[in-house]
Design a protein around this motif. Structure first.
Motif, mmCIF file in Angstrom:
data_model
loop_
_atom_site.group_PDB
_atom_site.id
_atom_site.type_symbol
_atom_site.label_atom_id
_atom_site.label_comp_id
_atom_site.label_asym_id
_atom_site.label_seq_id
_atom_site.Cartn_x
_atom_site.Cartn_y
_atom_site.Cartn_z
ATOM 1 N N ALA A 310 0.821 -1.221 0.000
ATOM 2 C CA ALA A 310 0.000 0.000 0.000
ATOM 3 C C ALA A 310 0.852 1.267 0.000
ATOM 4 O O ALA A 310 0.418 2.312 -0.489
ATOM 5 C CB ALA A 310 -0.942 -0.006 1.196
ATOM 6 N N SER A 311 2.048 1.177 0.573
ATOM 7 C CA SER A 311 2.870 2.387 0.702
ATOM 8 C C SER A 311 3.888 2.564 -0.441
ATOM 9 O O SER A 311 4.696 3.478 -0.412
ATOM 10 C CB SER A 311 3.599 2.374 2.040
ATOM 11 O OG SER A 311 4.474 1.267 2.112
ATOM 12 N N LEU A 312 3.838 1.698 -1.435
ATOM 13 C CA LEU A 312 4.762 1.845 -2.574
ATOM 14 C C LEU A 312 4.393 3.084 -3.381
ATOM 15 O O LEU A 312 3.234 3.247 -3.804
ATOM 16 C CB LEU A 312 4.705 0.610 -3.475
ATOM 17 C CG LEU A 312 5.285 -0.690 -2.883
ATOM 18 C CD1 LEU A 312 4.998 -1.858 -3.822
ATOM 19 C CD2 LEU A 312 6.784 -0.560 -2.635
ATOM 20 N N SER A 313 5.347 3.979 -3.584
ATOM 21 C CA SER A 313 5.108 5.198 -4.354
ATOM 22 C C SER A 313 5.159 4.896 -5.847
ATOM 23 O O SER A 313 5.553 3.800 -6.273
ATOM 24 C CB SER A 313 6.172 6.241 -4.014
ATOM 25 O OG SER A 313 7.438 5.795 -4.477
ATOM 26 N N LYS A 314 4.815 5.876 -6.647
ATOM 27 C CA LYS A 314 4.883 5.726 -8.099
ATOM 28 C C LYS A 314 6.320 5.441 -8.524
ATOM 29 O O LYS A 314 6.577 4.595 -9.392
ATOM 30 C CB LYS A 314 4.369 7.005 -8.769
ATOM 31 C CG LYS A 314 4.265 6.887 -10.281
ATOM 32 C CD LYS A 314 3.642 8.142 -10.889
ATOM 33 C CE LYS A 314 3.532 7.988 -12.393
ATOM 34 N NZ LYS A 314 2.947 9.212 -13.025
ATOM 35 N N ALA A 315 7.256 6.136 -7.892
ATOM 36 C CA ALA A 315 8.676 5.921 -8.203
ATOM 37 C C ALA A 315 9.103 4.503 -7.824
ATOM 38 O O ALA A 315 9.863 3.848 -8.560
ATOM 39 C CB ALA A 315 9.546 6.936 -7.470
ATOM 40 N N ASP A 316 8.599 4.018 -6.680
ATOM 41 C CA ASP A 316 8.901 2.645 -6.254
ATOM 42 C C ASP A 316 8.392 1.631 -7.279
ATOM 43 O O ASP A 316 9.083 0.657 -7.613
ATOM 44 C CB ASP A 316 8.248 2.335 -4.900
ATOM 45 C CG ASP A 316 8.871 3.118 -3.753
ATOM 46 O OD1 ASP A 316 10.052 3.503 -3.862
ATOM 47 O OD2 ASP A 316 8.158 3.341 -2.743
ATOM 48 N N LEU A 317 7.175 1.871 -7.762
ATOM 49 C CA LEU A 317 6.573 0.949 -8.736
ATOM 50 C C LEU A 317 7.344 0.960 -10.052
ATOM 51 O O LEU A 317 7.572 -0.096 -10.658
ATOM 52 C CB LEU A 317 5.103 1.319 -8.972
ATOM 53 C CG LEU A 317 4.167 1.101 -7.782
ATOM 54 C CD1 LEU A 317 2.794 1.706 -8.062
ATOM 55 C CD2 LEU A 317 4.030 -0.392 -7.445
ATOM 56 N N GLN A 318 7.754 2.138 -10.482
ATOM 57 C CA GLN A 318 8.521 2.242 -11.735
ATOM 58 C C GLN A 318 9.860 1.515 -11.603
ATOM 59 O O GLN A 318 10.295 0.817 -12.521
ATOM 60 C CB GLN A 318 8.746 3.715 -12.082
ATOM 61 C CG GLN A 318 7.493 4.430 -12.584
ATOM 62 C CD GLN A 318 7.722 5.919 -12.806
ATOM 63 O OE1 GLN A 318 8.672 6.504 -12.282
ATOM 64 N NE2 GLN A 318 6.832 6.531 -13.572
ATOM 65 N N LYS A 319 10.491 1.701 -10.455
ATOM 66 C CA LYS A 319 11.779 1.050 -10.202
ATOM 67 C C LYS A 319 11.619 -0.475 -10.183
ATOM 68 O O LYS A 319 12.440 -1.208 -10.743
ATOM 69 C CB LYS A 319 12.323 1.534 -8.854
ATOM 70 C CG LYS A 319 13.776 1.177 -8.592
ATOM 71 C CD LYS A 319 14.236 1.825 -7.286
ATOM 72 C CE LYS A 319 15.717 1.546 -7.041
ATOM 73 N NZ LYS A 319 16.178 2.152 -5.779
ATOM 74 N N THR A 320 10.543 -0.944 -9.557
ATOM 75 C CA THR A 320 10.286 -2.383 -9.485
ATOM 76 C C THR A 320 10.019 -2.962 -10.867
ATOM 77 O O THR A 320 10.553 -4.014 -11.241
ATOM 78 C CB THR A 320 9.080 -2.661 -8.562
ATOM 79 O OG1 THR A 320 9.342 -2.109 -7.270
ATOM 80 C CG2 THR A 320 8.799 -4.155 -8.449
ATOM 81 N N GLU A 321 9.202 -2.263 -11.637
ATOM 82 C CA GLU A 321 8.869 -2.734 -12.991
ATOM 83 C C GLU A 321 10.110 -2.788 -13.871
ATOM 84 O O GLU A 321 10.330 -3.753 -14.608
ATOM 85 C CB GLU A 321 7.817 -1.807 -13.610
ATOM 86 C CG GLU A 321 7.061 -2.446 -14.755
ATOM 87 C CD GLU A 321 7.453 -1.889 -16.110
ATOM 88 O OE1 GLU A 321 6.959 -2.431 -17.106
ATOM 89 O OE2 GLU A 321 8.248 -0.944 -16.175
ATOM 90 N N ALA A 322 10.952 -1.761 -13.776
ATOM 91 C CA ALA A 322 12.170 -1.707 -14.592
ATOM 92 C C ALA A 322 13.122 -2.845 -14.231
ATOM 93 O O ALA A 322 13.698 -3.493 -15.109
ATOM 94 C CB ALA A 322 12.864 -0.362 -14.406
ATOM 95 N N LEU A 323 13.267 -3.109 -12.933
ATOM 96 C CA LEU A 323 14.212 -4.149 -12.518
ATOM 97 C C LEU A 323 13.700 -5.547 -12.873
ATOM 98 O O LEU A 323 14.453 -6.377 -13.380
ATOM 99 C CB LEU A 323 14.470 -4.062 -11.017
ATOM 100 C CG LEU A 323 15.564 -5.036 -10.561
ATOM 101 C CD1 LEU A 323 16.574 -4.351 -9.661
ATOM 102 C CD2 LEU A 323 14.975 -6.250 -9.860
ATOM 103 N N ILE A 324 12.425 -5.800 -12.617
ATOM 104 C CA ILE A 324 11.886 -7.146 -12.853
ATOM 105 C C ILE A 324 11.808 -7.466 -14.345
ATOM 106 O O ILE A 324 12.138 -8.579 -14.767
ATOM 107 C CB ILE A 324 10.493 -7.305 -12.202
ATOM 108 C CG1 ILE A 324 10.598 -7.169 -10.671
ATOM 109 C CG2 ILE A 324 9.861 -8.648 -12.582
ATOM 110 C CD1 ILE A 324 11.452 -8.222 -9.993
ATOM 111 N N HIS A 325 11.413 -6.502 -15.144
ATOM 112 C CA HIS A 325 11.199 -6.797 -16.571
ATOM 113 C C HIS A 325 12.330 -6.318 -17.488
ATOM 114 O O HIS A 325 12.366 -6.707 -18.658
ATOM 115 C CB HIS A 325 9.870 -6.188 -17.031
ATOM 116 C CG HIS A 325 8.681 -6.822 -16.380
ATOM 117 N ND1 HIS A 325 8.333 -8.143 -16.583
ATOM 118 C CD2 HIS A 325 7.779 -6.319 -15.496
ATOM 119 C CE1 HIS A 325 7.259 -8.426 -15.869
ATOM 120 N NE2 HIS A 325 6.896 -7.329 -15.205
ATOM 121 N N HIS A 326 13.228 -5.495 -16.972
ATOM 122 C CA HIS A 326 14.324 -4.976 -17.818
ATOM 123 C C HIS A 326 15.637 -4.978 -17.037
ATOM 124 O O HIS A 326 16.331 -3.976 -16.959
ATOM 125 C CB HIS A 326 14.001 -3.553 -18.302
ATOM 126 C CG HIS A 326 12.675 -3.434 -18.987
ATOM 127 N ND1 HIS A 326 12.488 -3.806 -20.304
ATOM 128 C CD2 HIS A 326 11.465 -3.020 -18.527
ATOM 129 C CE1 HIS A 326 11.211 -3.610 -20.627
ATOM 130 N NE2 HIS A 326 10.573 -3.133 -19.570
#
Length: 397
Positions: A310-326
């Motif tokens: 719940a506390s993941l920010s937009k920046a956190d989500l972008q960072k997670t998406e970039a690392l997991i998929h790229h």
């Protein structure tokens, strides 16, 4: 000695060439430096021998001329390979993943036995513990100087087949003999390099990979336009596993590779689903359900895994998406020929007839198998090229 041809190298290509030539009524001599024929066959697939692939086509091969192998594959198909081993060895194939075919017995020695038995039956000679020192050509044919069981001999033959393999694995007797002979006769060589080889990571990132040694993850690994979906394996020195071995044939020093750590799902969709159910769940818990706990914890250095969803920010989500998929990796190098399964490059396809594999400039001299610039993917493709090239050469002897 009355041989129609001398075949140098008792590997997959050389043995098939001798067998097929004998079935056509020709007499050949196979010369092998090792103490037994088929040394590389015997260790292939962990001793189980993935002897062909049902999906074989020119698309699974790397060569300066992508069409070159088509002629050989049309002359000796995967079905021809399957039939050959069934008819002459009673071997039935067992399909595993991605079209890979293994003997039902899972024993590579059964594949080699097909050739040794057949060559005995049809009067083809195999000399082991024999090293060729030089090959020269005159108006009559070829003069081959060799050392056999410590004694020097000279034999003559109207035709010579070079089936000595590539540079991997030196402890099994691999040398650049085939390339040297090609150069001696003025043939061009396409630049060679280890292929189907693990990649190394050095510097400050190495420790991160070391801690994950032994962890295996299903991924999509990409280099440029090419990609493979199979497992990767973390090691003390970097990355291995089928997907890494496959991509290594396309990777060049200085290039980066990209890894999608979750190729068949999207991490942001999973986070959103979980967040709607339980926003207090930590990202670490979610990742631990997708990967090993050790890998999930290793991501602590790279992602805010201790935060709840719940506390993941937009920046956190972008960072997670970039690392997991790229996930970007810039390998320092590869493990070299001693850990490579095959050699990329070799005798240039421009120098050979695609129909017969005879050197255009040197009538009577043939090159087949791994020493030619035709390199297959992991999974039995290189064996199919070896069998097909051996068959094709035999037709012209």
């Amino acid at each position: 000695m009355g041989f129609d041809a001398v075949i140098i190298g008792a590997g997959a290509c050389g043995l098939m060439c001798a067998a097929q030539a004998g079935l056509l009524g020709k007499r050949t001599l196979v010369i092998e430096k090792n103490s037994q024929p088929g040394a590389k066959i015997l260790i292939s697939g962990g001793g189980r021998c993935n002897y062909t692939n049902l999906n074989t086509s020119a698309q699974q091969f790397i060569s300066e001329n992508e069409h070159f192998c088509k002629s050989a594959f049309s002359q000796f198909t995967v079905q021809d390979t399957i039939s050959f081993f069934e008819v002459y060895g009673g071997i039935k194939g067992k399909e595993k993943t991605l079209g890979q075919l293994f003997p039902e017995s899972n024993k590579a020695k059964d594949i080699v036995k097909v050739f040794t038995d057949l060559c005995t039956d049809i009067n083809q000679e195999i000399w082991c513990n024999t090293e060729v020192k030089s090959i020269d050509k005159n108006s009559i044919g070829f003069e081959i100087k060799l050392v056999r069981n410590g004694r020097e001999e000279t034999i003559r033959s109207p035709k010579v087949v070079i089936a000595t393999g590539g540079l991997p694995i030196s402890k099994m007797g691999a040398t650049d003999f085939g390339l040297k002979i090609a150069r001696q006769f003025g043939l061009q060589i396409t630049q060679t390099a280890p292929a189907l080889v693990p990649l190394t990571i050095t510097g400050k990132e190495q420790q991160w990979y070391e801690q994950l040694s032994g962890n295996s993850i299903f991924c999509r690994v990409s280099c440029g336009e090419i990609s493979f979906e199979e497992n990767i394996l973390f090691t003390h020195w970097g990355l291995s596993g089928p997907a890494i071995l496959q991509i290594s044939s396309y990777w060049k020093p200085g290039n980066a590779i990209e890894i999608d750590l979750l190729p068949n799902q999207h991490i942001l969709e999973l986070i959103e689903e979980e967040r709607s159910l339980n926003g207090k769940k930590q990202l670490l818990t979610l990742l631990s359900n997708l990967y090993t706990r050790k890998f999930a914890e290793a991501l602590m250095l790279l992602l805010p895994v201790e935060k709840n969803l719940a506390s993941l920010s937009k920046a956190d989500l972008q960072k997670t998406e970039a690392l997991i998929h790229h996930f970007k990796v810039k390998p320092a190098g590869d493990k070299g020929y001693d850990k490579a399964e095959v050699m990329r490059g070799g005798v240039s396809t421009q120098e050979l007839s695609s129909k017969t594999l005879e050197a255009k400039k040197v009538p009577g001299l043939y090159f087949g198998g791994e020493c030619v610039d035709v390199t297959g993917w992991l999974g039995g493709y290189n064996f199919q090229w070896a069998w097909a090239s051996g068959f094709v050469i035999a037709q012209g002897l």
